[in-house]
Design an enzyme around this catalytic site. Structure first.
Site, PDB file in Angstrom:
ATOM      1  N   GLU A  80     119.035 -39.234 -32.935  1.00  0.00           N
ATOM      2  CA  GLU A  80     119.618 -40.013 -31.845  1.00  0.00           C
ATOM      3  C   GLU A  80     120.431 -41.131 -32.483  1.00  0.00           C
ATOM      4  O   GLU A  80     119.863 -42.126 -32.950  1.00  0.00           O
ATOM      5  CB  GLU A  80     118.514 -40.561 -30.928  1.00  0.00           C
ATOM      6  CG  GLU A  80     117.641 -39.490 -30.296  1.00  0.00           C
ATOM      7  CD  GLU A  80     118.413 -38.540 -29.396  1.00  0.00           C
ATOM      8  OE1 GLU A  80     119.562 -38.860 -29.036  1.00  0.00           O
ATOM      9  OE2 GLU A  80     117.878 -37.476 -29.060  1.00  0.00           O
ATOM     10  N   CYS A 132     122.447 -48.599 -27.914  1.00  0.00           N
ATOM     11  CA  CYS A 132     123.198 -47.463 -28.464  1.00  0.00           C
ATOM     12  C   CYS A 132     124.132 -46.836 -27.433  1.00  0.00           C
ATOM     13  O   CYS A 132     125.131 -46.221 -27.803  1.00  0.00           O
ATOM     14  CB  CYS A 132     122.253 -46.416 -29.022  1.00  0.00           C
ATOM     15  SG  CYS A 132     121.088 -45.726 -27.827  1.00  0.00           S
TER      16      CYS A 132
END
Length: 467
Positions: free
Chosen positions: A214, A248
């Site tokens: 990720e 993010c």
């Protein structure tokens, strides 16, 4: 508190335990999930205080909204549906192999390694851990050295809630992280930067350990020609400034029709004034995690200004290095080759890019690596559908930001440089499971006709199969 064993000792004990009990019942999995839920629910105030201390300032309300709530929601989703996810599933059986049966049997992989970043240390621990436990695995967790207060607290809570061969926490620096990722896990999930993701994947490859990465990247927000403009600007700024942009999936740049660039700047100033009045002392505005990260963000802005970009502060406050407070800034007319347009920003700095037509906006996005997230704002379904069809991204929220990550029914993950693999909800269960394919042969079958010697009967059967 029990003495913490060596990392390899913990792994070996977990590995042995996972091979001893390769089919844990739902009652045991549910018990582990309930213990995890109690850990978060009963200690959320202490967790928020620890994260606040690690950041110097991060509002407890933000931790509750962005970390505690989705963590508990994800655990509840697994408790509601996990027993069903465990069931053996029917699969299609080819016509010529009937009345045989095909099935998929979910089985735990064994020991899962989870590497957690500093920006959302609770949620990015609990999310993958929920999937791993629901799937019947044991888990080792490496927490970030940038969140020492949280990491120490969470390690103590885990020791009090789980046996050492169920869940364990490893704390330490980058060398410890490198040793952690070199362990022969049955699956390794890493959340962090793309640059570090390269090293993690290389370490995992030595053991042929499958990975879920990720990562991040340049997540665009597209304001379409038919958008509710004021609302779009507000939602982009909310998504950008939560956790001071250290997210993010925060919008990394905004694409706006050329004629509305100045309007966006004016609207953004009004939004920031409403969200964070007196931002220099506002307790709702998060600090940058470390001096190194603060200096990096300042250098990105300084380099843009030196290259001729227009730097537009959205408040009158100045950057405060001592408190690591960086007031939000827009950048306009930024050359594409600058670092701020090439690297994930991870802070309250937002480039604004004008476009002449939607085709130009889509071409701009598609000329860059696949983003982890994409946001589109428009009241016209045709515009939204066109953006959906003509772009590829890890996940999308339409007419808002961030919220796709909070949907337990949607997988979360990147694509290309923004990551590989996914988790959340059933997707997480399946990431941490082996869906073992099984064919059950029927007592009444024609397999005996397909064997040597390959004579006329075999030729006739093969001709029938291949017609």
């Amino acid at each position: 508190m029990r003495e913490v064993p060596a990392m390899s000792t913990v792994f070996n004990a977990m590995h042995a335990a996972s091979r001893h009990d390769q089919a844990p019942a739902w009652t045991l999995r549910a018990d582990r999930l309930r213990r995890l839920k109690a850990l978060v629910r009963d200690h959320h105030d202490a967790i928020a205080a620890a994260i606040h201390a690690d950041f110097t300032n991060r509002p407890r309300q933000e931790t509750a909204l962005l970390e505690v709530f989705p963590s508990l929601s994800g655990i509840d989703d697994a408790l509601r549906h996990g027993k069903r996810w465990m069931r053996v599933r029917r699969a299609k059986t080819g016509l010529w192999f009937q009345p045989g049966k095909s099935r998929l049997m979910p089985q735990p992989l064994g020991v899962v390694g989870i590497v957690v970043p500093w920006n959302y240390p609770l949620y990015l621990t609990i999310g993958p851990l929920t999937g791993a436990l629901a799937a019947g695995n044991r888990a080792m967790i490496k927490l970030s050295e940038y969140t020492p207060a949280f990491s120490e607290l969470f390690a103590r809570l885990v020791q009090a809630s789980f046996a050492p061969d169920e869940v364990a926490v490893v704390n330490g620096d980058a060398d410890m992280a490198a040793a952690f990722t070199a362990l022969p896990f049955d699956h390794l999930l890493f959340t962090g930067s793309t640059s570090v993701g390269h090293h993690v994947m290389k370490a995992a490859a030595a053991n042929l350990t499958p990975v879920t990465l990720e990562l991040g990247g340049k997540s665009p927000a597209i304001i379409g020609p038919g958008a509710d403009f004021e609302r779009a600007v507000e939602r982009i700024l909310v998504g950008k400034l939560l956790n001071a942009g250290q997210t993010c999936i925060a919008p990394d740049y905004v694409l706006v029709p050329d004629a509305q660039r100045d309007r966006l700047i004016d609207a953004a100033r009004r939004v920031v004034t409403r969200l964070y009045p007196d931002i220099a002392r506002n307790p709702d505005y998060t600090s940058i995690i470390s001096p190194r990260h603060f200096d990096r963000l300042v250098s990105l802005v300084d380099a843009a200004q030196a290259a001729g970009a227009r730097v537009v502060p959205l408040t009158d406050a100045a950057p405060d290095a001592a408190a690591r407070r960086l007031p939000p800034v827009l950048l306009a007319d930024v050359p594409d080759d600058l670092r701020v347009m090439q690297e994930e920003i991870f802070g309250p700095v937002l480039p604004v890019v004008g476009y002449a037509s939607l085709d130009d906006a889509l071409a701009y996005v598609n000329a860059r690596p696949r983003p982890l997230a994409l946001y589109v704002f428009d009241k016209g379904g045709d515009v939204v559908d066109r953006v959906m069809r003509q772009t590829v991204a890890g996940g999308v929220t339409v007419n808002d930001t961030l919220f796709h990550i909070a949907q337990d029914g949607l997988p979360f993950g990147g694509v290309g440089p923004s990551g590989m693999g996914c988790y959340h909800g059933q997707a997480g269960f399946e990431t941490f499971s082996k869906l073992k394919p099984v064919f059950y042969q029927s007592g009444l079958n024609g397999a005996g006709l397909l064997k040597p010697p390959y004579g006329a009967r075999f030729a006739s059967m093969l001709k029938l199969l291949m017609r």
